[in-house]
Enzyme design. Structure first.
Site, mmCIF file in Angstrom:
data_model
loop_
_atom_site.group_PDB
_atom_site.id
_atom_site.type_symbol
_atom_site.label_atom_id
_atom_site.label_comp_id
_atom_site.label_asym_id
_atom_site.label_seq_id
_atom_site.Cartn_x
_atom_site.Cartn_y
_atom_site.Cartn_z
ATOM 1 N N ASP A 189 -15.488 7.756 10.827
ATOM 2 C CA ASP A 189 -14.414 8.019 11.792
ATOM 3 C C ASP A 189 -13.726 6.692 12.110
ATOM 4 O OD1 ASP A 189 -13.000 8.501 14.332
ATOM 5 O OD2 ASP A 189 -14.073 10.392 14.343
ATOM 6 N N VAL A 236 -7.660 17.070 14.946
ATOM 7 C CA VAL A 236 -7.389 17.247 13.511
ATOM 8 C C VAL A 236 -7.845 18.652 13.135
ATOM 9 C CG1 VAL A 236 -7.847 16.434 11.176
ATOM 10 C CG2 VAL A 236 -7.673 14.776 13.043
ATOM 11 N N HIS A 279 -14.535 20.075 11.049
ATOM 12 C CA HIS A 279 -15.354 18.882 10.825
ATOM 13 C C HIS A 279 -16.402 18.778 11.928
ATOM 14 C CE1 HIS A 279 -11.935 17.684 13.327
ATOM 15 N NE2 HIS A 279 -12.763 16.853 13.926
ATOM 16 N N HIS A 324 -18.835 15.897 13.968
ATOM 17 C CA HIS A 324 -19.071 14.488 14.302
ATOM 18 C C HIS A 324 -20.577 14.222 14.308
ATOM 19 C CE1 HIS A 324 -14.935 13.833 16.048
ATOM 20 N NE2 HIS A 324 -15.011 15.153 16.141
#
Ligand code: 5GP
Length: 141
Positions: free
Chosen positions: A34, A99, A103, A105
């Site tokens: 990231d 975004v 996804h 994290h």
């Protein structure tokens, strides 16, 4: 909910159209650093299958995605000698999603060190590259 937009930044990273510090790839997922880490070694695990987030994802995407998440969680813990690992995943703007390609994290955690703000400050490319190298080494055994 809006439709999936193939012009999103993670779709571009998946297609190799923009660079990333990639640490892992298999048939189902890629993982990369990231650029605005909430902690040292903050990594994103991204399925290759297209969905805006968890809410519209095909269920077939989810098992392989979380196998990748576990693999990266183990790797970042080892790479940085972390005390724990936080897993985060956001859905739609109200949740903090910025975004719009699903996804997860993966954030190494250290006793007494708070998370930095979400989508806060850009990290230096050389730091991201060094951290990516440590994760790759941990994944290699
Ligand atoms: P979200 O809020 O959608 O869950 O998280 C998006 C994450 O992507 C944020 O943590 C942000 O720092 C990160 N991010 C945004 N743009 C880029 C980019 O171009 N490359 C990488 N590697 N990460 C990005």
């Amino acid at each position: 909910m809006a439709d999936y937009d193939p012009g999103n930044i993670f779709a571009k990273i998946l297609r190799g159209e923009i660079p990333s510090h990639r640490v892992y790839e298999d048939d189902a997922v890629i993982a990369f650093m990231d650029v605005m880490p909430q902690g040292k070694g903050h990594t994103l695990v991204v399925p290759k299958a297209q969905s805006r987030n968890l809410l519209d994802a095909d269920t077939a995407t989810l098992g392989p995605l979380f196998i990748g998440v576990q693999k990266l969680a183990q790797a970042v813990k080892k790479a940085f000698g972390a005390d724990g690992v936080t897993i985060l995943q956001f859905n739609e703007p109200a949740s903090g999603q910025t975004v719009y390609h699903l996804h997860v994290h993966v954030i190494p955690r250290f006793e007494g060190v708070p998370l930095k703000p979400h989508s806060g400050q850009m990290e230096k490319p050389e730091v991201l590259a060094e951290n990516a190298g440590k994760i790759r080494a941990a994944l290699a055994g």
